[in-house]
Design an enzyme around this catalytic site. Structure first.
Site, PDB file in Angstrom:
ATOM      1  N   GLY A   1       3.439  42.671  21.285  1.00 55.99           N
ATOM      2  CA  GLY A   1       2.253  41.833  21.404  1.00 55.99           C
ATOM      3  C   GLY A   1       1.075  42.297  20.571  1.00 55.99           C
ATOM      4  O   GLY A   1       1.133  43.281  19.838  1.00 55.99           O
TER       5      GLY A   1
ATOM      6  N   CYS B   1       2.714  54.288  19.279  1.00 48.21           N
ATOM      7  CA  CYS B   1       2.891  52.904  18.854  1.00 48.21           C
ATOM      8  C   CYS B   1       1.812  51.995  19.461  1.00 48.21           C
ATOM      9  O   CYS B   1       0.658  52.076  19.066  1.00 48.21           O
ATOM     10  CB  CYS B   1       4.307  52.434  19.197  1.00 48.21           C
ATOM     11  SG  CYS B   1       4.833  50.998  18.235  1.00 48.21           S
TER      12      CYS B   1
ATOM     13  N   GLN C   1      -2.555  51.887  19.167  1.00 45.38           N
ATOM     14  CA  GLN C   1      -3.443  50.757  18.921  1.00 45.38           C
ATOM     15  C   GLN C   1      -4.459  50.591  20.055  1.00 45.38           C
ATOM     16  O   GLN C   1      -5.641  50.336  19.807  1.00 45.38           O
ATOM     17  CB  GLN C   1      -2.613  49.486  18.752  1.00 45.38           C
ATOM     18  CG  GLN C   1      -1.704  49.526  17.532  1.00 45.38           C
ATOM     19  CD  GLN C   1      -0.585  48.514  17.598  1.00 45.38           C
ATOM     20  OE1 GLN C   1      -0.588  47.600  18.419  1.00 45.38           O
ATOM     21  NE2 GLN C   1       0.408  48.677  16.721  1.00 45.38           N
TER      22      GLN C   1
ATOM     23  N   HIS D   1       7.318  56.624  16.338  1.00 45.35           N
ATOM     24  CA  HIS D   1       8.096  56.988  17.519  1.00 45.35           C
ATOM     25  C   HIS D   1       8.643  58.410  17.431  1.00 45.35           C
ATOM     26  O   HIS D   1       9.705  58.639  16.847  1.00 45.35           O
ATOM     27  CB  HIS D   1       9.260  56.010  17.689  1.00 45.35           C
ATOM     28  CG  HIS D   1       8.841  54.645  18.115  1.00 45.35           C
ATOM     29  ND1 HIS D   1       8.892  54.221  19.427  1.00 45.35           N
ATOM     30  CD2 HIS D   1       8.335  53.607  17.403  1.00 45.35           C
ATOM     31  CE1 HIS D   1       8.453  52.982  19.509  1.00 45.35           C
ATOM     32  NE2 HIS D   1       8.101  52.594  18.281  1.00 45.35           N
TER      33      HIS D   1
ATOM     34  N   GLU E   1       9.996  60.077  19.778  1.00 48.17           N
ATOM     35  CA  GLU E   1      11.235  60.226  20.559  1.00 48.17           C
ATOM     36  C   GLU E   1      12.452  59.856  19.699  1.00 48.17           C
ATOM     37  O   GLU E   1      13.521  60.419  19.854  1.00 48.17           O
ATOM     38  CB  GLU E   1      11.191  59.354  21.821  1.00 48.17           C
ATOM     39  CG  GLU E   1      11.563  57.903  21.659  1.00 48.17           C
ATOM     40  CD  GLU E   1      10.533  57.081  20.924  1.00 48.17           C
ATOM     41  OE1 GLU E   1      10.851  55.958  20.497  1.00 48.17           O
ATOM     42  OE2 GLU E   1       9.380  57.554  20.767  1.00 48.17           O
TER      43      GLU E   1
END
Length: 395
Positions: free
Chosen positions: A233, A259, A263, A353, A355
């Site tokens: 989104g 991520c 933002q 990311h 991970e």
């Protein structure tokens, strides 16, 4: 040559009218979403189950997809989230000792509409030149103009609040592996299962909260740190979580975001966000950590970015904010950090990311940085409700 003898024709129509003809792949039917491309050569199962792809039709740039089938261990969430799937040459047979079923079977089982046998290179080049746009795939419609009309009436990503659609509805706990060192409250905005696992590996007990969690819900966990996950989104349409984060920063709770969490951190600090032309999606993006000068190859999945000055620092109500990471391909902001007046780290985030299920693992150290931040900030802490010790080591 179609994947199966029974494959039916399918069409893909972009918002600007560009049309591709191919074969139905996965479930038959019709689907709509935002067309984006992923440059990863592996990790398609993790991509499909990443909630950040909610309402997006993913085009794979790797020509052969499905080679290792689907297993029961590599899912990043409870289901496939992509709105549609586009591949050039699907594997005719899965070849892996871990495989339990084919990718085509999994797509059919979860009613994911796809298309194969098209020129994904041409489609990717089109999206790079024109930008991400709405798209429709159909194995039931033969008239491209009719499908185009429905594409143009479908929803857009800009202005969409989607985190609440992919988040858990109930809090759950991922226990620490080994001795427990810290407790973290993690807001699930579309969290991938590997993320709390990476924290658990470092002795963190992770309380995963719904996206609708309040600051009071965070406090109830008595956390040593707050974490915001990835998710889908438009960050500009996601306001509740920004307010929660601002409250946590005001109370001095150490924060780590990835991520979407980067933002929202940017917006909490007063920066804007904007939509990238076609985004970063793949596992081969070069990023520089400006705090160490190290260049990392990283995994990305984002279509929006933070609008913050690359140089210098910005004074915020919570401390001095600066850009800590930058993409070496296009200078997009890939990380932020917040420091107090003495230069000690209070909070940080990255756009990619760490991970990185399916790899690469260059950025795994960021979880260790979070552990160090919590340890230094809360040395001598009494309780969340009574305040924190003012005696802190360097963070």
């Amino acid at each position: 040559m179609p994947l199966h003898a029974t494959s039916s024709p399918a069409i893909l129509v972009l918002e600007d009218g560009r049309t591709f003809h191919g074969d139905s792949y996965g479930a038959p039917g019709e689907t709509f979403g935002e067309a984006v491309f992923n440059t990863g050569m592996t990790g398609y199962q993790e991509t499909l189950t990443d909630p950040s792809y909610h309402r997006q039709v993913v085009v794979m740039t790797a020509p052969h997809v499905g080679n290792t089938g689907i297993n029961d261990e590599d899912q990043e969430s409870r289901r496939i989230w992509v709105a549609g799937y586009v591949v050039r040459d699907p594997a005719r047979r899965a070849s892996s000792w871990r495989s339990r079923r084919s990718l085509d079977e999994e797509l059919r089982e979860q009613a994911v509409v796809g298309i194969s046998g098209i020129d994904t290179r041409a489609l990717t080049r089109h999206l790079r030149e024109r930008g991400a746009m709405r798209v429709g795939i159909s194995s039931t419609e033969t008239d491209p103009s009719a499908l185009l009309s429905r594409v143009k009436s479908s929803g857009e990503m800009t202005g969409a609040e989607l985190a609440s659609e992919v988040s858990t509805t109930e809090t759950y706990v991922v226990p620490a592996i080994g001795p427990k060192k810290h407790t973290v409250a993690a807001l699930d905005l579309g969290i991938k299962s590997m993320t709390p696992h990476r924290m658990a590996e470092r002795g963190i007990e992770v309380h995963v909260l719904p996206a609708t969690a309040s600051l009071e819900d965070v406090r109830a966990v008595s956390p040593d740190g707050l974490f915001f996950s990835n998710g889908p989104g438009d960050p500009a349409a996601t306001t509740h979580q920004v307010e929660v984060l601002q409250g946590a920063l005001a109370e001095g709770i150490p924060y780590f975001g990835i991520c979407f969490g980067n933002q929202l951190f940017g917006r909490a600090l007063g920066f804007g966000t904007y939509k990238l032309k076609y985004g970063h999606r793949g596992i081969n993006q070069p990023v520089m950590d400006r705090t160490t000068g190290k260049v990392e190859v990283t995994a990305h999945n984002h279509g929006f970015a933070v609008d913050a000055p690359l140089d210098g620092s910005t004074t915020t109500p919570y401390g001095e904010a600066s850009v800590s990471h930058v993409c070496l391909n296009d200078d997009v902001v890939e990380g932020l950090e917040l420091r107090d007046g003495d230069g000690r780290l209070k909070a940080f985030s990255v756009q990619y990311h760490p991970e990185a299920a399916a790899g690469p693992h260059d950025a795994a150290y960021l979880f260790d940085r979070f552990v160090s931040l919590m340890g230094s900030r809360y040395a001598g802490r009494s309780s969340l409700t009574t305040g924190y010790s003012t005696t802190e080591s360097e963070g």
